[in-house]
Design a protein around this motif. Sequence first.
Motif, PDB file in Angstrom:
ATOM      1  N   HIS A   1      47.747  30.442  46.386  1.00  0.00           N
ATOM      2  CA  HIS A   1      47.570  29.204  45.618  1.00  0.00           C
ATOM      3  C   HIS A   1      48.413  29.194  44.339  1.00  0.00           C
ATOM      4  O   HIS A   1      48.119  28.444  43.408  1.00  0.00           O
ATOM      5  CB  HIS A   1      46.094  28.967  45.269  1.00  0.00           C
ATOM      6  CG  HIS A   1      45.188  28.879  46.465  1.00  0.00           C
ATOM      7  ND1 HIS A   1      45.129  27.782  47.286  1.00  0.00           N
ATOM      8  CD2 HIS A   1      44.321  29.785  46.996  1.00  0.00           C
ATOM      9  CE1 HIS A   1      44.255  27.993  48.265  1.00  0.00           C
ATOM     10  NE2 HIS A   1      43.754  29.205  48.114  1.00  0.00           N
ATOM     11  N   GLY A   2      49.424  30.030  44.291  1.00  0.00           N
ATOM     12  CA  GLY A   2      50.301  30.035  43.126  1.00  0.00           C
ATOM     13  C   GLY A   2      49.686  30.656  41.891  1.00  0.00           C
ATOM     14  O   GLY A   2      50.174  30.444  40.777  1.00  0.00           O
ATOM     15  N   ARG A   3      48.624  31.429  42.066  1.00  0.00           N
ATOM     16  CA  ARG A   3      47.957  32.034  40.910  1.00  0.00           C
ATOM     17  C   ARG A   3      48.746  33.217  40.374  1.00  0.00           C
ATOM     18  O   ARG A   3      49.441  33.913  41.102  1.00  0.00           O
ATOM     19  CB  ARG A   3      46.562  32.507  41.306  1.00  0.00           C
ATOM     20  CG  ARG A   3      45.619  31.389  41.704  1.00  0.00           C
ATOM     21  CD  ARG A   3      44.374  31.967  42.329  1.00  0.00           C
ATOM     22  NE  ARG A   3      43.413  30.934  42.675  1.00  0.00           N
ATOM     23  CZ  ARG A   3      42.638  30.965  43.737  1.00  0.00           C
ATOM     24  NH1 ARG A   3      42.697  31.985  44.570  1.00  0.00           N
ATOM     25  NH2 ARG A   3      41.780  29.991  43.987  1.00  0.00           N
ATOM     26  N   ASP A   4      48.561  33.460  39.091  1.00  0.00           N
ATOM     27  CA  ASP A   4      49.112  34.644  38.453  1.00  0.00           C
ATOM     28  C   ASP A   4      48.114  35.781  38.664  1.00  0.00           C
ATOM     29  O   ASP A   4      47.003  35.740  38.115  1.00  0.00           O
ATOM     30  CB  ASP A   4      49.315  34.373  36.960  1.00  0.00           C
ATOM     31  CG  ASP A   4      49.817  35.599  36.212  1.00  0.00           C
ATOM     32  OD1 ASP A   4      49.926  36.682  36.815  1.00  0.00           O
ATOM     33  OD2 ASP A   4      50.087  35.478  34.999  1.00  0.00           O
ATOM     34  N   PRO A   5      48.438  36.814  39.452  1.00  0.00           N
ATOM     35  CA  PRO A   5      47.482  37.885  39.732  1.00  0.00           C
ATOM     36  C   PRO A   5      46.941  38.553  38.475  1.00  0.00           C
ATOM     37  O   PRO A   5      45.760  38.893  38.401  1.00  0.00           O
ATOM     38  CB  PRO A   5      48.294  38.870  40.588  1.00  0.00           C
ATOM     39  CG  PRO A   5      49.370  38.039  41.197  1.00  0.00           C
ATOM     40  CD  PRO A   5      49.709  37.007  40.165  1.00  0.00           C
ATOM     41  N   ARG A   6      47.801  38.756  37.479  1.00  0.00           N
ATOM     42  CA  ARG A   6      47.342  39.394  36.246  1.00  0.00           C
ATOM     43  C   ARG A   6      46.329  38.517  35.520  1.00  0.00           C
ATOM     44  O   ARG A   6      45.330  39.019  34.993  1.00  0.00           O
ATOM     45  CB  ARG A   6      48.537  39.678  35.334  1.00  0.00           C
ATOM     46  CG  ARG A   6      48.159  40.302  33.986  1.00  0.00           C
ATOM     47  CD  ARG A   6      47.589  41.688  34.158  1.00  0.00           C
ATOM     48  NE  ARG A   6      48.549  42.616  34.722  1.00  0.00           N
ATOM     49  CZ  ARG A   6      48.291  43.896  34.966  1.00  0.00           C
ATOM     50  NH1 ARG A   6      47.074  44.373  34.749  1.00  0.00           N
ATOM     51  NH2 ARG A   6      49.208  44.690  35.479  1.00  0.00           N
ATOM     52  N   ALA A   7      46.572  37.209  35.505  1.00  0.00           N
ATOM     53  CA  ALA A   7      45.630  36.297  34.845  1.00  0.00           C
ATOM     54  C   ALA A   7      44.289  36.294  35.568  1.00  0.00           C
ATOM     55  O   ALA A   7      43.225  36.244  34.945  1.00  0.00           O
ATOM     56  CB  ALA A   7      46.211  34.884  34.793  1.00  0.00           C
ATOM     57  N   VAL A   8      44.330  36.364  36.912  1.00  0.00           N
ATOM     58  CA  VAL A   8      43.092  36.404  37.692  1.00  0.00           C
ATOM     59  C   VAL A   8      42.311  37.674  37.374  1.00  0.00           C
ATOM     60  O   VAL A   8      41.092  37.651  37.186  1.00  0.00           O
ATOM     61  CB  VAL A   8      43.389  36.316  39.208  1.00  0.00           C
ATOM     62  CG1 VAL A   8      42.113  36.526  40.019  1.00  0.00           C
ATOM     63  CG2 VAL A   8      44.002  34.959  39.543  1.00  0.00           C
ATOM     64  N   GLN A   9      43.017  38.801  37.300  1.00  0.00           N
ATOM     65  CA  GLN A   9      42.342  40.064  37.005  1.00  0.00           C
ATOM     66  C   GLN A   9      41.751  40.051  35.597  1.00  0.00           C
ATOM     67  O   GLN A   9      40.612  40.495  35.385  1.00  0.00           O
ATOM     68  CB  GLN A   9      43.323  41.228  37.136  1.00  0.00           C
ATOM     69  CG  GLN A   9      42.686  42.579  36.818  1.00  0.00           C
ATOM     70  CD  GLN A   9      43.575  43.735  37.218  1.00  0.00           C
ATOM     71  OE1 GLN A   9      43.943  43.877  38.390  1.00  0.00           O
ATOM     72  NE2 GLN A   9      43.940  44.568  36.262  1.00  0.00           N
ATOM     73  N   ASP A  10      42.513  39.536  34.628  1.00  0.00           N
ATOM     74  CA  ASP A  10      42.007  39.474  33.250  1.00  0.00           C
ATOM     75  C   ASP A  10      40.760  38.591  33.174  1.00  0.00           C
ATOM     76  O   ASP A  10      39.791  38.926  32.482  1.00  0.00           O
ATOM     77  CB  ASP A  10      43.080  38.930  32.307  1.00  0.00           C
ATOM     78  CG  ASP A  10      44.210  39.921  32.087  1.00  0.00           C
ATOM     79  OD1 ASP A  10      44.033  41.115  32.433  1.00  0.00           O
ATOM     80  OD2 ASP A  10      45.284  39.514  31.591  1.00  0.00           O
ATOM     81  N   PHE A  11      40.797  37.458  33.893  1.00  0.00           N
ATOM     82  CA  PHE A  11      39.623  36.574  33.883  1.00  0.00           C
ATOM     83  C   PHE A  11      38.432  37.257  34.527  1.00  0.00           C
ATOM     84  O   PHE A  11      37.305  37.159  34.017  1.00  0.00           O
ATOM     85  CB  PHE A  11      39.922  35.267  34.619  1.00  0.00           C
ATOM     86  CG  PHE A  11      38.683  34.448  34.849  1.00  0.00           C
ATOM     87  CD1 PHE A  11      38.115  33.728  33.813  1.00  0.00           C
ATOM     88  CD2 PHE A  11      38.057  34.432  36.092  1.00  0.00           C
ATOM     89  CE1 PHE A  11      36.939  33.006  34.010  1.00  0.00           C
ATOM     90  CE2 PHE A  11      36.894  33.710  36.300  1.00  0.00           C
ATOM     91  CZ  PHE A  11      36.341  32.996  35.242  1.00  0.00           C
ATOM     92  N   THR A  12      38.668  37.940  35.653  1.00  0.00           N
ATOM     93  CA  THR A  12      37.562  38.621  36.343  1.00  0.00           C
ATOM     94  C   THR A  12      36.905  39.643  35.421  1.00  0.00           C
ATOM     95  O   THR A  12      35.678  39.744  35.367  1.00  0.00           O
ATOM     96  CB  THR A  12      38.077  39.317  37.618  1.00  0.00           C
ATOM     97  OG1 THR A  12      38.725  38.349  38.457  1.00  0.00           O
ATOM     98  CG2 THR A  12      36.936  39.965  38.390  1.00  0.00           C
ATOM     99  N   GLU A  13      37.722  40.400  34.693  1.00  0.00           N
ATOM    100  CA  GLU A  13      37.179  41.408  33.782  1.00  0.00           C
ATOM    101  C   GLU A  13      36.402  40.753  32.637  1.00  0.00           C
ATOM    102  O   GLU A  13      35.328  41.232  32.252  1.00  0.00           O
ATOM    103  CB  GLU A  13      38.314  42.270  33.235  1.00  0.00           C
ATOM    104  CG  GLU A  13      38.946  43.162  34.301  1.00  0.00           C
ATOM    105  CD  GLU A  13      40.176  43.897  33.801  1.00  0.00           C
ATOM    106  OE1 GLU A  13      40.582  43.645  32.628  1.00  0.00           O
ATOM    107  OE2 GLU A  13      40.739  44.719  34.557  1.00  0.00           O
ATOM    108  N   SER A  14      36.933  39.665  32.095  1.00  0.00           N
ATOM    109  CA  SER A  14      36.243  39.008  30.981  1.00  0.00           C
ATOM    110  C   SER A  14      34.944  38.353  31.452  1.00  0.00           C
ATOM    111  O   SER A  14      33.935  38.365  30.733  1.00  0.00           O
ATOM    112  CB  SER A  14      37.150  37.952  30.327  1.00  0.00           C
ATOM    113  OG  SER A  14      37.423  36.879  31.226  1.00  0.00           O
ATOM    114  N   PHE A  15      34.935  37.823  32.684  1.00  0.00           N
ATOM    115  CA  PHE A  15      33.709  37.221  33.208  1.00  0.00           C
ATOM    116  C   PHE A  15      32.669  38.297  33.491  1.00  0.00           C
ATOM    117  O   PHE A  15      31.468  38.083  33.291  1.00  0.00           O
ATOM    118  CB  PHE A  15      34.005  36.418  34.477  1.00  0.00           C
ATOM    119  CG  PHE A  15      32.891  35.473  34.857  1.00  0.00           C
ATOM    120  CD1 PHE A  15      32.792  34.232  34.249  1.00  0.00           C
ATOM    121  CD2 PHE A  15      31.938  35.830  35.795  1.00  0.00           C
ATOM    122  CE1 PHE A  15      31.762  33.362  34.578  1.00  0.00           C
ATOM    123  CE2 PHE A  15      30.904  34.967  36.126  1.00  0.00           C
ATOM    124  CZ  PHE A  15      30.817  33.724  35.508  1.00  0.00           C
TER     125      PHE A  15
END
Length: 243
Positions: A82-96
């Motif tokens: 879906h065109g996501r930035d993998p690093r941004a997804v990982q950072d969000f997962t950790e913050s959530f």
Amino acid sequence: MPGGRLTTEERRLIAAGLAEGLGYTEIGRRLERPASTIMREVTRNGGPENYGADRAQEATRHRARRRRQDAPPAPPLPDSSHGRDPRAVQDFTESFTELLLQQGLPRMMSRVLACLLVADSGALTAAELVQRLRVSPASISHAVTFLEEQGMITRERAPGARREHYVVDDEIWLRSTLAALQMNDVLAAASKRGSDVLGAATPAGDRFASSAEFLLLVNEALRNVMDQWRRSRAAARTEPAHD
């Protein structure tokens, strides 16, 4: 209230409080920390009779170094579908995950729930969770059992499939709110009884009556919000797709 690890100065204040003969609750109040935090800190560092601020600080550094040395390899980055930035997804997962921790959910349960929530399917097998989180199957088993008991996930097995999937859906917070609503009903009933027993005209009785009134108002508002959300979701599902 301060969060994170205890500082050197806080440890010195704990030592001073223990020397004064203060209890964990009073020390925690002075530091604006939970009494349970103070108790764990003192217990793991020699107990009330042998606690020392400098020794506790050094022991904490040693444990942190040991954890870093024993830490498992970093989990792979999420895919970039879906065109996501993998690093941004990982950072969000950790913050959530950290946010779930702040809400009182244990760490492993928080990690599993966040992992399921960021998966588009909302469903993963135990093996997939083990692979993504780099933890033992036993840790996953314990976490999913806890989350299932709390009504936050469900188990599903497709016809003919060998493995169960652990599933999270868009009604997770609805169920959580419903559980809180049910508890509020119990507390409101108990508070009303307390008012009757103590006497509504007395300060204690009035306190219970006020609590019951507040809890009932909160539940009325929650029920209205839940009904509104259900209607909104139902309408969204029946809307025709636009090209």
